[in-house]
Structure formats: C-alpha cells, structure tokens
Design a protein around this motif. Structure first.
Motif, PDB file in Angstrom:
ATOM      1  N   CYS A  76      21.735 116.594  73.706  1.00 20.19           N
ATOM      2  CA  CYS A  76      21.937 115.276  74.302  1.00 20.19           C
ATOM      3  C   CYS A  76      21.906 115.414  75.823  1.00 20.19           C
ATOM      4  CB  CYS A  76      23.233 114.626  73.823  1.00 20.19           C
ATOM      5  SG  CYS A  76      24.748 115.286  74.537  1.00 20.19           S
ATOM      6  N   VAL A  77      21.596 114.323  76.492  1.00 21.06           N
ATOM      7  CA  VAL A  77      21.425 114.348  77.945  1.00 21.06           C
ATOM      8  C   VAL A  77      22.675 114.887  78.630  1.00 21.06           C
ATOM      9  CG1 VAL A  77      21.106 112.888  79.975  1.00 21.06           C
ATOM     10  CG2 VAL A  77      19.718 112.494  77.931  1.00 21.06           C
ATOM     11  N   TYR A  78      23.837 114.511  78.149  1.00 24.18           N
ATOM     12  CA  TYR A  78      25.097 114.942  78.761  1.00 24.18           C
ATOM     13  C   TYR A  78      25.219 116.465  78.774  1.00 24.18           C
ATOM     14  CZ  TYR A  78      30.146 115.068  79.705  1.00 24.18           C
ATOM     15  OH  TYR A  78      31.390 115.313  80.248  1.00 24.18           O
ATOM     16  N   GLN A  79      24.935 117.089  77.635  1.00 22.87           N
ATOM     17  CA  GLN A  79      25.065 118.545  77.541  1.00 22.87           C
ATOM     18  C   GLN A  79      23.969 119.262  78.331  1.00 22.87           C
ATOM     19  OE1 GLN A  79      27.548 120.228  76.346  1.00 22.87           O
ATOM     20  NE2 GLN A  79      28.657 118.467  75.518  1.00 22.87           N
ATOM     21  N   ILE A  80      22.778 118.687  78.354  1.00 20.98           N
ATOM     22  CA  ILE A  80      21.701 119.280  79.159  1.00 20.98           C
ATOM     23  C   ILE A  80      22.079 119.244  80.637  1.00 20.98           C
ATOM     24  CG2 ILE A  80      19.311 118.963  79.933  1.00 20.98           C
ATOM     25  CD1 ILE A  80      18.656 118.022  77.080  1.00 20.98           C
ATOM     26  N   LEU A  81      22.617 118.111  81.088  1.00 19.10           N
ATOM     27  CA  LEU A  81      23.094 118.013  82.471  1.00 19.10           C
ATOM     28  C   LEU A  81      24.186 119.045  82.738  1.00 19.10           C
ATOM     29  CD1 LEU A  81      23.461 114.194  83.282  1.00 19.10           C
ATOM     30  CD2 LEU A  81      21.914 115.810  84.364  1.00 19.10           C
ATOM     31  N   LYS A  82      25.093 119.170  81.804  1.00 20.19           N
ATOM     32  CA  LYS A  82      26.218 120.088  81.983  1.00 20.19           C
ATOM     33  C   LYS A  82      25.727 121.519  82.168  1.00 20.19           C
ATOM     34  CE  LYS A  82      30.783 120.951  79.956  1.00 20.19           C
ATOM     35  NZ  LYS A  82      31.682 120.594  78.823  1.00 20.19           N
ATOM     36  N   ARG A  83      24.766 121.935  81.349  1.00 22.84           N
ATOM     37  CA  ARG A  83      24.221 123.288  81.483  1.00 22.84           C
ATOM     38  C   ARG A  83      23.442 123.444  82.784  1.00 22.84           C
ATOM     39  NH1 ARG A  83      23.068 122.257  76.005  1.00 22.84           N
ATOM     40  NH2 ARG A  83      20.873 121.833  76.490  1.00 22.84           N
ATOM     41  N   HIS A  84      22.641 122.425  83.111  1.00 20.63           N
ATOM     42  CA  HIS A  84      21.775 122.530  84.283  1.00 20.63           C
ATOM     43  C   HIS A  84      22.575 122.628  85.580  1.00 20.63           C
ATOM     44  CE1 HIS A  84      18.099 121.993  86.654  1.00 20.63           C
ATOM     45  NE2 HIS A  84      18.827 121.211  87.434  1.00 20.63           N
TER      46      HIS A  84
ATOM     47  N   ALA B 216      25.631 123.628  85.965  1.00 25.15           N
ATOM     48  CA  ALA B 216      26.676 124.658  85.977  1.00 25.15           C
ATOM     49  C   ALA B 216      26.453 125.684  87.080  1.00 25.15           C
ATOM     50  CB  ALA B 216      26.731 125.357  84.616  1.00 25.15           C
ATOM     51  N   ARG B 217      25.221 125.827  87.522  1.00 31.26           N
ATOM     52  CA  ARG B 217      24.899 126.817  88.562  1.00 31.26           C
ATOM     53  C   ARG B 217      25.470 126.423  89.926  1.00 31.26           C
ATOM     54  NH1 ARG B 217      18.803 125.975  87.574  1.00 31.26           N
ATOM     55  NH2 ARG B 217      19.735 125.095  85.711  1.00 31.26           N
ATOM     56  N   TYR B 218      25.748 125.147  90.115  1.00 32.49           N
ATOM     57  CA  TYR B 218      26.225 124.659  91.415  1.00 32.49           C
ATOM     58  C   TYR B 218      27.741 124.783  91.492  1.00 32.49           C
ATOM     59  CZ  TYR B 218      21.517 122.723  91.793  1.00 32.49           C
ATOM     60  OH  TYR B 218      20.154 122.577  91.849  1.00 32.49           O
ATOM     61  N   THR B 219      28.200 125.905  91.924  1.00 37.74           N
ATOM     62  CA  THR B 219      29.628 126.194  91.987  1.00 37.74           C
ATOM     63  C   THR B 219      30.138 126.034  93.421  1.00 37.74           C
ATOM     64  OG1 THR B 219      29.222 128.529  92.450  1.00 37.74           O
ATOM     65  CG2 THR B 219      29.364 127.870  90.116  1.00 37.74           C
TER      66      THR B 219
ATOM     67  N   ASN C  92      11.677 120.284  71.745  1.00 42.20           N
ATOM     68  CA  ASN C  92      10.684 121.098  72.456  1.00 42.20           C
ATOM     69  C   ASN C  92      10.990 121.225  73.943  1.00 42.20           C
ATOM     70  OD1 ASN C  92       8.879 121.738  70.280  1.00 42.20           O
ATOM     71  ND2 ASN C  92       8.228 119.592  70.283  1.00 42.20           N
ATOM     72  N   PHE C  93      12.006 120.517  74.403  1.00 45.35           N
ATOM     73  CA  PHE C  93      12.379 120.595  75.812  1.00 45.35           C
ATOM     74  C   PHE C  93      13.095 121.913  76.105  1.00 45.35           C
ATOM     75  CE2 PHE C  93      15.748 120.146  78.997  1.00 45.35           C
ATOM     76  CZ  PHE C  93      14.994 119.822  80.112  1.00 45.35           C
ATOM     77  N   HIS C  94      12.753 122.518  77.254  1.00 41.35           N
ATOM     78  CA  HIS C  94      13.437 123.736  77.698  1.00 41.35           C
ATOM     79  C   HIS C  94      13.764 123.600  79.174  1.00 41.35           C
ATOM     80  CE1 HIS C  94      12.789 125.910  73.949  1.00 41.35           C
ATOM     81  NE2 HIS C  94      11.542 125.478  73.967  1.00 41.35           N
ATOM     82  N   ASP C  95      14.968 124.034  79.523  1.00 46.83           N
ATOM     83  CA  ASP C  95      15.436 123.931  80.902  1.00 46.83           C
ATOM     84  C   ASP C  95      15.028 125.179  81.684  1.00 46.83           C
ATOM     85  OD1 ASP C  95      16.746 123.089  83.191  1.00 46.83           O
ATOM     86  OD2 ASP C  95      18.518 122.413  82.107  1.00 46.83           O
ATOM     87  N   THR C  96      15.412 125.214  82.936  1.00 47.08           N
ATOM     88  CA  THR C  96      14.961 126.260  83.849  1.00 47.08           C
ATOM     89  C   THR C  96      15.494 127.642  83.497  1.00 47.08           C
ATOM     90  OG1 THR C  96      16.779 125.588  85.287  1.00 47.08           O
ATOM     91  CG2 THR C  96      14.627 124.675  85.765  1.00 47.08           C
ATOM     92  N   GLU C  97      16.655 127.690  82.832  1.00 45.64           N
ATOM     93  CA  GLU C  97      17.198 128.999  82.447  1.00 45.64           C
ATOM     94  C   GLU C  97      16.299 129.703  81.440  1.00 45.64           C
ATOM     95  OE1 GLU C  97      18.888 126.274  82.527  1.00 45.64           O
ATOM     96  OE2 GLU C  97      20.558 126.573  83.908  1.00 45.64           O
ATOM     97  N   ASP C  98      15.608 128.894  80.618  1.00 43.98           N
ATOM     98  CA  ASP C  98      14.763 129.462  79.571  1.00 43.98           C
ATOM     99  C   ASP C  98      13.380 129.860  80.077  1.00 43.98           C
ATOM    100  OD1 ASP C  98      16.851 128.807  77.741  1.00 43.98           O
ATOM    101  OD2 ASP C  98      16.087 126.756  77.646  1.00 43.98           O
ATOM    102  N   LEU C  99      12.958 129.272  81.184  1.00 45.63           N
ATOM    103  CA  LEU C  99      11.569 129.447  81.613  1.00 45.63           C
ATOM    104  C   LEU C  99      11.480 129.939  83.055  1.00 45.63           C
ATOM    105  CD1 LEU C  99      10.091 126.186  80.019  1.00 45.63           C
ATOM    106  CD2 LEU C  99       9.917 128.516  79.138  1.00 45.63           C
ATOM    107  N   ASP C 100      12.426 130.766  83.444  1.00 45.13           N
ATOM    108  CA  ASP C 100      12.373 131.431  84.749  1.00 45.13           C
ATOM    109  C   ASP C 100      12.215 130.437  85.901  1.00 45.13           C
ATOM    110  OD1 ASP C 100      12.463 133.624  86.438  1.00 45.13           O
ATOM    111  OD2 ASP C 100      10.298 133.943  86.399  1.00 45.13           O
TER     112      ASP C 100
END
Length: 674
Positions: A207-215, A217-220, A114-122
């Motif tokens: 998993c936490v690792y993949q959630i971190l990786k997606r989150h 990714a915006r910091y380039t 049920n967790f959603h990151d910022t990309e999903d919820l504006d």
C-alpha cells in the motif's frame, strides 16, 4: 506549480493569505516573506499574536527570521533531505492524522506487485529505460480490484497498459525534456483508470503508506545533519512543532516562494512538502494548506493564461506534432477520467470556439488544425540556442530583461546579437534594448556594434497605473484595477499593442487564399474600442470567462459543453464575469463580510478560497461534534474528520462556526481590533 498539481490536482495555492491567521503553526521555507510579501505577512504576525508558532527555515537570517519563533539555518538546496526527514518522523512514529489520511488520500491504495523501489534496483525505481533516461510508469499503477478474477485482472491490466502508454508517450515521457512533463497532465494530475484495491488498515506492504514509510526511512536526523547542517536538536524542535500543531484540533500551514521553485529540483521540494502536509491532515482545512507565494502581482496569472510554451489557458496541454493530429487524439488521455478534468473536451472545444468563433465547427474539428504544435522543448534556453544558430530570426522581450536578468546573460546577449529583429517593450531603456552598444561584449571587443545586424524596436509600455485590467495574485485571486492616469507619450498597454499588431497583420493578409493564413484571418478578433482606439479590457475578461448559446456570460465551468455551443478563453476562470458583472472588480469592505471575504475580487476555481475543502468535514459528510468553534475575535480551530465543520454551498469555503453566523463587526470595531 508542478508539485502542487501532481499532489492535489491544481497547481495553485491551496488556501488564502488571511487564513494564515487561523494556523497553529506556520513553516516558511524558501522565502523571506516579511520583506518579499509584506502584505500577506501581516496574517503570519496575526497568527503569532494569537499564539501560533512561526518557523523560518532559510540559509540566511532575514527579517522573517527576526520575528519567527524559530530560525533554522539550512544549507542551500538541501531542502528535500530536511523535508524527507520530517516525513520519516511522521511515518515512523505514526504521527499522521490517520482518519484524514485513510479517508482523503491514496495511502490505503495497493500498488501493482511489479513495482520496485530504489532499494531493490540500486537507486532506481522500476520502469527505468537506460537508453532514453526516462521512466515508464506502468508498474507504478494501482493494483486491480480484488473482485475481479485472474483472467479479468489480466485483461484489465492490458487495457490500462495500452491506455496509459498512449497517454505517457503522447505527453512526451519518452522524449527527454519535451513538453515539460511536469505539466503534461494539466491541472488534473495523471490519469487514473481505476481506484483499485485498498487496505484501510495501512498494513499491506504494497500500500502507498507502507511504500512511503520504507522509502523515506533513509532520511534520518543524522542524515539531515550531514546534508543540511541542521543539528538533531534543531530538527527535533521543528518536527515537534509541526506534529503537535497538526491533527484533529490544530493545523499547520506551509509557505514557500522562489527559494524552492528556482532550484532544478524545486518541483521535488514542493512535492515532498505536499506529502508531509497531506500526512498531517493540513490540506483543505482552515489554518492549514500550502501557499505558493508568487513574485510580481500576476505571476499566478501568467501561468493560468500562460506565457509558457507547453500549455494553453487553464493548463490544457499544448498539442504535440507527433501525437495529436485530431481533437480526439488531443483530449483522449484525460477525457472521462475522475474529477472535473475528465470534462477536458468541453474545455478544449470552448477554448477553440473562443479563438475562432463561428469558423470553428464540428465538421472541421473546431479548427483544431489551427492550433500550433510543439515538436520538443521550446523553452527559453533552447530558443536562445536557436538564435545563436540562426534558426530563430525575431524575438519579443516583454516584461523581462534577459540580457542581465536570465541565467547565462552572455548567451542571451549573443543570441540577441544574431537576430534579424528584436522588439523590446518596457518602461525604460533596459539592457536588452541597448546591449548592441554598451553590453559587456562591446567593451571587451567580442562583439562590435557595427557588425551586429539586429534591428531593435523599443516601444514604451504603460505602467500598472496607466492601464486597466486584472491581475491574478498569490491566492489565485483575480483583482481588477482601473486606469488612474493616461500613459505618457507613445507608451501603450500590452493589450492595445497586441490588438493593433494583430489587426495590422490581418490587414496585410486580407484577401489571401493561402491556407496557412486562415488561422489569423479566422480569429474572432472583434473587441470593442473607445474613441481613442483602445480596447475595452473588460470585454476581454468576459471572453475569457466564456459565453453560452444565448451569448450571455456563463457562471461556472460546469456549464461548458463539448458540442461547440459555449465559448471560454480559460475554463478555470469561468465565473469571473458571472451575471454579466466583473466579479474581479468587487471591493466590498471587510467589515461588511466575514474573514473569507468572498465578495472581494474573485478566486479561481468557482471563487473557492480554500481548495479541497471537502476534507474539512467528516468522511460521512457530517460536521461531527467533538469540539466547539467560535468566530470573531477569538482563535478559530480548524475543521476535519470528526470536527465541527461545514462547507458553505454559496461560496464553497469551509466554515468552523456552525452554531451561529459570523459576527460582522462595525467599522469602528474593526479598526479597534486591527
């Protein structure tokens, strides 16, 4: 420090200053360490002498920058973007210390679907309540274990939902800025009801690792250039230095100070650095860690034995009026949870017994009703607002100068001008003691001296050489200093001032039958005094350490009990008076012990110089045998999974020289090497 406590469990530096000399790379950000912490900075220079890379990230070119290998100018306040890009660099290139990350972090834990990151919820995480402006973190929990069937999983989810909502709401999560939510879980972090499902391949998208990786990714590097003003080439130099000097054979240390903590998003800066250091495997290992560089000698001590409104000694959260009517309600959010924090009832009861002694019994909830309750945000600016509105009538100013030292000094002065009384204790007549006659508002005519009704009491204070006592410095170390000279005139120490103030109040209340006066009258206020009436500070330190049923000083907080048989003024300091000896007063010369210097002062908790040092060993607890390590004058390598490393059962610190004991140099040899 909220970021460190949230990440690792304790809000203190994870290592000690001397261990910086074992680092292969040191990143200093948010600090001019060479000038602000020169005694500790000697170990940075020692690391550099041994070949370490020193990086200084700071808007200004300072004396720290001048001796660093790399100075990276950064736009003030943009550190999160820079640190986030470093996290992204590590994750996107799989440069993390994988064995360490899997074994010692929650990277493999799977989060509830049920967790959603910022990309999903504006731009928002799941659980945001627009009416309160707060998050309900229920959807951020770990997914239930796989060995439960669907019905059992649903039942467990409901139980966890109910339990975590009680904790969350009780900690003030639904009331904006109340009880300083970053500290609401004390030093033990947020409660975890189960360890949940894990994917140690780190491939599960939840998993936490993949959630971190997606989150992250915006910091380039391009974003860093735009936000921080750091070129991709400069960023690459730092990223390479950190990753090249972290992992199985090498470690990197981070140092920060008020250049981070005094930002409104300082906790997030620290939190991001903690994520980065954890991914690189640098926590709990020699030469690694994060050093929160404190300011004045006892800034660490003033949060351990707090001057903050929202916590009690040892980071126990203050009870809240709306939620904590009983001792059970106060401790139930953390009681029984994983780690030492699960023994919170023992710490809480021992603290109450320390305050009220024999008056605190199981029948009266150990005088829990005597503890004040907080009703919201009682921090400095709300207090000043209450002064201006006439709700706060009196004020103590001790060790600070809000008239000129706090943000919005005018508001501070207007507040003090509306008090009935003001007590100022300082070495000299500071602006907060004289604002009524020579403040800026007097000059402009906004305030008139004759119209200010505040009665100001200036009481001269003793300086640090004119009083005995302990201070707790940057690396969580308590050090005792003896009084060198008597204070002049009427100057007195804080200990003597508050002791006499308490005695006078108790004398005025003597014989009172008002229940409101019982908390003061029942205080265990029985410190020994000398022929001059001065309190023995070591007796207070012993009380803070704690005593057992036989009245003797305890040796460790593991000895604290929930039944009222032990007393302890601050559970994380338990052991500082072990064996009836003031351990903070120890001063064994460095040439008589190893570099860890476990017999110089005393470090909380349990005299452990490197926290989380279990991570220095291989996951199966063995030392490993993939590399050699030497002690003495040669460069030490840091232990870790698969590395030669061990943890001393005597001092609780990791060593990296298992084949032989460290060579203790003679006094002359030590002088030569230094």
């Amino acid at each position: 420090m909220p970021g460190l406590g949230t990440s690792f469990g304790r809000g203190g530096a994870t290592t000690f200053l001397q261990d910086l000399s074992n680092a292969d790379c040191i990143l200093i950000e948010g600090s001019n360490m060479a000038e602000a912490h020169p005694v500790g900075f000697q170990w940075v220079m020692e690391a550099k002498r041994r070949g370490a890379t020193v990086i200084h990230v700071d808007p200004r070119f300072t004396r720290t920058s001048a001796v660093a290998d790399v100075h990276v100018p950064i736009r003030a306040g943009s550190d999160i973007a820079f640190l986030g890009a470093l996290v992204n660099h590590v994750l996107s290139n799989e440069l993390d210390f994988r064995e360490y990350v899997v074994a010692y972090t929650n990277a493999a834990n799977v989060i509830d679907d049920n967790f959603h990151d910022t990309e999903d919820l504006d731009g928002l995480f799941s659980g945001f309540d627009p009416e309160t402006g707060q998050y309900d973190p229920i959807t951020w929990r770990y997914a239930p274990p796989e060995d439960l069937n669907a019905e059992e999983q649903d039942r467990e989810r409901e139980l966890v939902d109910d339990e975590e909502r009680v904790v969350s709401e009780g900690a003030g999560h639904k009331r904006s800025h109340q009880a300083a939510r970053s500290e609401s879980h004390g030093s033990g972090g947020a409660p975890v009801s189960w360890k949940g499902r894990r994917d140690e391949t780190l491939q599960d998208p939840l998993c936490v690792y993949q959630i971190l990786k997606r989150h992250f990714a915006r910091y380039t590097p391009e974003m860093v250039q735009e936000v921080c003003g750091i070129s991709p080439e400069q960023f690459a130099v730092v990223a390479d230095a950190l990753t090249r000097n972290s992992g199985r054979e090498r470690t990197t240390a981070f140092c920060y100070a008020v250049g981070w903590t005094h930002h409104s998003v300082g906790a997030q800066m620290i939190r991001t650095a903690a994520i980065l250091q954890t991914l690189l495997g640098n926590i709990g290992r020699p030469g690694g860690g994060i050093l929160a560089l404190r300011g004045h000698a006892s800034i660490q001590g003033s949060t351990d034995i707090p001057t903050l409104f929202n916590i009690l000694p040892g980071y126990l959260p203050m009870p809240q009026a709306a939620d904590h009517q009983t001792l059970d309600e106060w401790v139930r959010g953390d009681e029984g949870k994983a780690g030492f924090w699960g023994n919170v009832r023992s710490y809480a009861v021992s603290l109450l017994k320390s305050y009220w002694g024999d008056a605190a019994t199981a029948d009266n909830d150990f005088c829990f009703d005597y503890l004040p309750r907080i009703t919201g945000d009682h921090s400095t600016y709300n207090t000043v607002k209450a002064q201006i509105e006439g709700r706060c009538k009196g004020y103590f100013v001790v060790g600070e100068n809000p008239a000129v030292g706090s943000a919005n000094g005018k508001m501070q002065r207007l507040g003090m001008a509306n008090l009935d009384w003001l007590v100022v204790r300082d070495l000299q007549m500071i602006e907060s003691a004289t604002f009524w006659k020579d403040g800026p508002e007097i000059e402009t005519g906004e305030l008139v001296t004759e119209d200010i009704g505040t009665e100001v009491f200036f009481l001269p204070a003793a300086s640090h050489v004119e009083k005995a006592g302990s201070f707790t410095q940057t690396q969580r170390m308590l050090q005792w200093r003896d009084k060198a000279v008597d204070p002049p005139g009427d100057a007195r120490s804080e200990l003597d001032f508050y002791y006499e103030l308490g005695q006078r109040i108790r004398q005025k209340l003597a014989g009172s039958t008002d229940e409101m006066d019982r908390p003061l009258l029942d205080l265990a206020w029985d410190y020994p005094t000398d022929e001059h009436g001065e309190v023995d500070g070591q007796a207070v330190l012993r009380e803070i350490n704690g005593t057992g049923p036989d009245g003797r000083a305890l040796s460790a907080y593991t000895e604290l009990k929930p039944d009222g048989s032990t007393r302890c003024g601050c559970w994380i300091y338990c052991g500082v008076y072990a064996d009836e000896v003031n351990q903070a007063r120890r001063r064994k010369p460095r040439w008589e012990q190893d570099q860890v210097a476990s017999e110089w002062g005393w470090v909380w908790p349990a005299n452990r110089r490197i926290l989380y040092n279990r991570a220095s060993a291989a996951p199966d607890g063995t030392r490993g045998a993939s590399a050699s390590a030497t002690c003495g004058g040669t460069r030490r390598r840091a232990g870790g999974p698969g590395r030669t490393s061990r943890t001393s059962s005597r001092t609780g610190h990791p060593t990296t020289c298992p084949r032989r004991a460290p060579r203790v140099p003679t006094r002359s040899a030590a002088r030569t090497r230094s």
